[in-house]
Design an enzyme around this catalytic site. Structure first.
Site, PDB file in Angstrom:
ATOM      1  N   ALA A 146       0.839  -1.203   0.000  1.00 22.02           N
ATOM      2  CA  ALA A 146       0.000   0.000   0.000  1.00 22.02           C
ATOM      3  C   ALA A 146       0.873   1.253   0.000  1.00 22.02           C
ATOM      4  CB  ALA A 146      -0.933  -0.015   1.213  1.00 22.02           C
ATOM      5  N   THR A 189      -4.085  -3.662  -4.607  1.00 19.57           N
ATOM      6  CA  THR A 189      -4.338  -5.026  -5.077  1.00 19.57           C
ATOM      7  C   THR A 189      -4.306  -5.991  -3.893  1.00 19.57           C
ATOM      8  OG1 THR A 189      -3.390  -4.495  -7.223  1.00 19.57           O
ATOM      9  CG2 THR A 189      -3.478  -6.842  -6.630  1.00 19.57           C
ATOM     10  N   ASP A 235      12.864  -1.441  -9.085  1.00 19.33           N
ATOM     11  CA  ASP A 235      13.275  -1.927 -10.412  1.00 19.33           C
ATOM     12  C   ASP A 235      12.928  -3.404 -10.595  1.00 19.33           C
ATOM     13  OD1 ASP A 235      14.117   0.497 -11.310  1.00 19.33           O
ATOM     14  OD2 ASP A 235      16.232   0.190 -10.820  1.00 19.33           O
ATOM     15  N   GLU A 264      10.532  -5.031  -9.104  1.00 20.48           N
ATOM     16  CA  GLU A 264       9.084  -5.182  -9.174  1.00 20.48           C
ATOM     17  C   GLU A 264       8.546  -4.726 -10.542  1.00 20.48           C
ATOM     18  OE1 GLU A 264      10.191  -5.393  -5.054  1.00 20.48           O
ATOM     19  OE2 GLU A 264       9.076  -3.513  -5.249  1.00 20.48           O
ATOM     20  N   ARG A 265       9.137  -3.674 -11.066  1.00 23.36           N
ATOM     21  CA  ARG A 265       8.723  -3.217 -12.404  1.00 23.36           C
ATOM     22  C   ARG A 265       9.118  -4.236 -13.480  1.00 23.36           C
ATOM     23  NH1 ARG A 265      10.068   3.156 -11.551  1.00 23.36           N
ATOM     24  NH2 ARG A 265       7.955   3.723 -10.917  1.00 23.36           N
TER      25      ARG A 265
HETATM   26  C1  FAD Z   1      -5.897  -1.934 -10.875  1.00 21.53           C
HETATM   27  C2  FAD Z   1      -4.872  -1.163 -10.104  1.00 21.53           C
HETATM   28  C3  FAD Z   1      -4.029  -1.823  -9.214  1.00 21.53           C
HETATM   29  C4  FAD Z   1      -3.122  -1.092  -8.431  1.00 21.53           C
HETATM   30  N1  FAD Z   1      -2.420  -1.747  -7.446  1.00 21.53           N
HETATM   31  C5  FAD Z   1      -1.705  -0.986  -6.560  1.00 21.53           C
HETATM   32  C6  FAD Z   1      -1.130  -1.580  -5.391  1.00 21.53           C
HETATM   33  O1  FAD Z   1      -1.233  -2.800  -5.183  1.00 21.53           O
HETATM   34  N2  FAD Z   1      -0.480  -0.771  -4.512  1.00 21.53           N
HETATM   35  C7  FAD Z   1      -0.327   0.578  -4.716  1.00 21.53           C
HETATM   36  O2  FAD Z   1       0.270   1.238  -3.882  1.00 21.53           O
HETATM   37  N3  FAD Z   1      -0.858   1.166  -5.806  1.00 21.53           N
HETATM   38  C8  FAD Z   1      -1.544   0.427  -6.727  1.00 21.53           C
HETATM   39  N4  FAD Z   1      -2.116   1.026  -7.837  1.00 21.53           N
HETATM   40  C9  FAD Z   1      -1.935   2.450  -8.032  1.00 21.53           C
HETATM   41  C10 FAD Z   1      -1.110   2.788  -9.270  1.00 21.53           C
HETATM   42  O3  FAD Z   1       0.248   2.551  -9.025  1.00 21.53           O
HETATM   43  C11 FAD Z   1      -1.427   4.248  -9.627  1.00 21.53           C
HETATM   44  O4  FAD Z   1      -2.734   4.251 -10.170  1.00 21.53           O
HETATM   45  C12 FAD Z   1      -0.445   4.833 -10.604  1.00 21.53           C
HETATM   46  O5  FAD Z   1       0.805   5.010 -10.007  1.00 21.53           O
HETATM   47  C13 FAD Z   1      -0.912   6.184 -11.162  1.00 21.53           C
HETATM   48  O6  FAD Z   1      -1.347   7.034 -10.137  1.00 21.53           O
HETATM   49  P1  FAD Z   1      -2.784   7.752 -10.259  1.00 21.53           P
HETATM   50  O7  FAD Z   1      -3.769   6.705 -10.609  1.00 21.53           O
HETATM   51  O8  FAD Z   1      -3.015   8.538  -9.056  1.00 21.53           O
HETATM   52  O9  FAD Z   1      -2.635   8.682 -11.531  1.00 21.53           O
HETATM   53  P2  FAD Z   1      -2.009  10.172 -11.563  1.00 21.53           P
HETATM   54  O10 FAD Z   1      -0.684  10.177 -10.906  1.00 21.53           O
HETATM   55  O11 FAD Z   1      -3.034  11.121 -11.088  1.00 21.53           O
HETATM   56  O12 FAD Z   1      -1.807  10.371 -13.135  1.00 21.53           O
HETATM   57  C14 FAD Z   1      -2.854  10.727 -14.013  1.00 21.53           C
HETATM   58  C15 FAD Z   1      -2.240  10.944 -15.404  1.00 21.53           C
HETATM   59  O13 FAD Z   1      -1.275  12.009 -15.336  1.00 21.53           O
HETATM   60  C16 FAD Z   1      -0.040  11.557 -15.856  1.00 21.53           C
HETATM   61  N5  FAD Z   1       1.078  12.192 -15.143  1.00 21.53           N
HETATM   62  C17 FAD Z   1       1.223  12.351 -13.794  1.00 21.53           C
HETATM   63  N6  FAD Z   1       2.399  12.923 -13.525  1.00 21.53           N
HETATM   64  C18 FAD Z   1       3.025  13.115 -14.715  1.00 21.53           C
HETATM   65  C19 FAD Z   1       4.275  13.662 -15.115  1.00 21.53           C
HETATM   66  N7  FAD Z   1       5.167  14.131 -14.223  1.00 21.53           N
HETATM   67  N8  FAD Z   1       4.567  13.698 -16.443  1.00 21.53           N
HETATM   68  C20 FAD Z   1       3.696  13.236 -17.370  1.00 21.53           C
HETATM   69  N9  FAD Z   1       2.494  12.707 -17.045  1.00 21.53           N
HETATM   70  C21 FAD Z   1       2.171  12.656 -15.749  1.00 21.53           C
HETATM   71  C22 FAD Z   1      -0.049  10.058 -15.619  1.00 21.53           C
HETATM   72  O14 FAD Z   1       0.887   9.389 -16.476  1.00 21.53           O
HETATM   73  C23 FAD Z   1      -1.484   9.709 -15.922  1.00 21.53           C
HETATM   74  O15 FAD Z   1      -1.666   9.545 -17.297  1.00 21.53           O
HETATM   75  C24 FAD Z   1      -2.997   0.301  -8.639  1.00 21.53           C
HETATM   76  C25 FAD Z   1      -3.789   0.942  -9.602  1.00 21.53           C
HETATM   77  C26 FAD Z   1      -4.735   0.247 -10.304  1.00 21.53           C
HETATM   78  C27 FAD Z   1      -5.608   0.981 -11.275  1.00 21.53           C
END
Ligand code: FAD
Length: 411
Positions: free
Chosen positions: A149, A184, A267, A269-270
């Site tokens: 989380a 997740t 890295d 994990e990605r």
């Molecule tokens: C199904 C699912 C499973 C997930 N599982 C986990 C989990 O297990 N644990 C956990 O911690 N998180 C989890 N996540 C969270 C996930 O890592 C985030 O959704 C992701 O990092 C993007 O953050 P956000 O959704 O807040 O989008 P935002 O950060 O709000 O981004 C919105 C848009 O703006 C763009 N953007 C933002 N900043 C920039 C920048 N500097 N330059 C260019 N573009 C930018 C993004 O690329 C995106 O297109 C999960 C998400 C989903 C949908």
């Protein structure tokens, strides 16, 4: 009687994994290839037959049963240390698992991955002997699940800068308050690897810590599970922590050392998640390739039209390229090399590739590709996640160019 040119999924007789090219396999060691063959047999027997049901019924119980079977077969411990009964293997084994599982069911792959990789690997790296005994061992059997989380309503791509969840030391406990979203396994997890602010008075990256939080703790609540576009059946939750008292022994790494815990594993994990997109694309490609050989229009198999067969050639080349990038990143990490640029490039390339390959696969299948007669629409829905989770494709492109310019112009 089958009608000429009509190809049902049964007629297609899709052979799972048939496109894993010998050329790519030569790049893995004999031992790694043996593991892939063995693990693929497991997936064909225990995951592939339930993959469509998991999606159509949104059936988490079937997912969990598949993860339990992985546990019983010993696969969850592949990268766990030998001292807790694991195999002590590196990331290359995880990318084989990620590809093979996702080629059958991405929903199973993400549930396994959140628990056995994203939750577990930081504990492998930073956990004390007691923490490994207590918080890794139960995960290995697949009975219990972990989650990680990081993300909050205010902190997504800027997870550290936007983090507001607070952990305040009181005696032998940390008291945690805050919210995490999109987690997740969140509502089904037994343990959560949680990141929280422990010192709000310094720059945020110097003031966060990592905690292992058992979910039977008072004050923890999974307030909702999100309805998703893809990976149906898997669980993704919004979590609330209200005055949760976590014992100080559950601090992972040092107080205010959370960024180190987070970054050291990022890295790997990605790279693991990138392998999932190779798997999704591979199956969509295999189905589309077979379909094009058997579907007859204008009195010819449609593969004889360049508009179709050149798509097949492009799909193949891009899947192979992604697999090689993922393998290179995994090998670099297993050798102790820094691979941030290579990992970020592998991640956005394989994620973008999977979306394009799945779109083309649906296109090749025409109308039937839009239906649930074939799993192509499932692979397409699942593929989209790659461009969002574990660093969006935009953020990863930012990392790649930053690394390039550091070399080119310094700073
Ligand atoms: C199904 C699912 C499973 C997930 N599982 C986990 C989990 O297990 N644990 C956990 O911690 N998180 C989890 N996540 C969270 C996930 O890592 C985030 O959704 C992701 O990092 C993007 O953050 P956000 O959704 O807040 O989008 P935002 O950060 O709000 O981004 C919105 C848009 O703006 C763009 N953007 C933002 N900043 C920039 C920048 N500097 N330059 C260019 N573009 C930018 C993004 O690329 C995106 O297109 C999960 C998400 C989903 C949908």
């Amino acid at each position: 009687m089958p009608r000429e040119g009509h190809v049902s999924l049964e007629d297609l007789n899709w052979e799972f994994g048939c496109s894993t090219d010998e050329g790519a396999l030569h790049l893995f060691t004999e031992e790694e290839n043996k593991f892939r063959v063995e693990f693929r047999e497991f997936v064909k027997k225990d995951v592939l037959p339930v993959a469509d049901r998991i999606d159509k019924e949104r059936n988490f119980d079937l997912i969990h049963e598949a993860v339990r079977k992985m546990g019983r077969a010993g696969y969850i411990g592949v990268s766990f240390p030998r001292e807790v009964g694991g195999w002590g293997k590196g990331l290359v084994y995880q990318v084989i698992i990620g590809e093979e599982l996702s080629a059958a069911s991405y929903a199973v792959a993400v549930t396994y991955g959140a628990s056995a990789v994203l939750y577990a690997m930081p504990i492998v790296r930073f956990g004390t002997r007691e923490q490994k005994e207590k918080f890794l061992k139960p995960i290995m059997k697949g009975e219990e699940l972990g989650a990680i989380a990081i993300t909050e309503p205010t902190g997504g791509s800027d997870a550290i800068g936007g983090m507001q969840t607070r952990a305040v030391k009181k005696g032998a406990y940390y008291v945690i308050n805050g919210e995490k979203r999109f987690i997740t396994n969140g509502s089904r997890a037994n343990y959560i690897l949680l990141y929280a602010v422990t010192n709000p008075d310094v720059k945020r990256h110097q003031g966060i810590s990592a905690f292992i939080v058992p979910t039977d703790i008072e004050g923890f609540k999974a307030v909702k599970d999100y309805e998703l576009l893809g990976r149906l059946g898997s669980v993704n939750s919004h979590l609330v922590f209200k005055d949760c008292k976590v014992p100080e022994d559950n601090l992972l790494g040092e107080e205010n050392g959370g960024l180190k815990v987070l970054m050291e594993g990022l890295d790997s994990e990605r790279t693991f998640t990138s392998s999932q997109y190779v798997g999704i694309a591979r199956s969509a490609f295999e189905i589309a390739t077979k379909y094009a050989a058997e579907r007859v229009q204008f009195k010819r198999p449609i593969r004889e039209f360049e508009g179709v067969s050149f798509k097949i050639a492009d799909m193949y080349a891009n899947i192979e390229a992604a697999r090689l990038m993922v393998l290179r990143a995994a090998r670099m990490i297993d050798s102790g090399l820094s691979a941030t640029k290579e990992v970020a490039a592998a991640k956005f390339f394989s994620a973008d590739m999977a979306v394009k390959v799945c779109l083309d696969a649906v296109q090749i299948a025409g109308g039937i590709g839009m239906t649930k007669e074939y799993p192509l629409e499932r692979y397409l829905r699942d593929s989209k996640m790659g461009q969002i989770g574990a660093g969006t494709s935009e953020v990863l492109r930012y990392l790649v160019q930053r690394e390039i310019y550091r070399k080119v112009v310094g700073g």
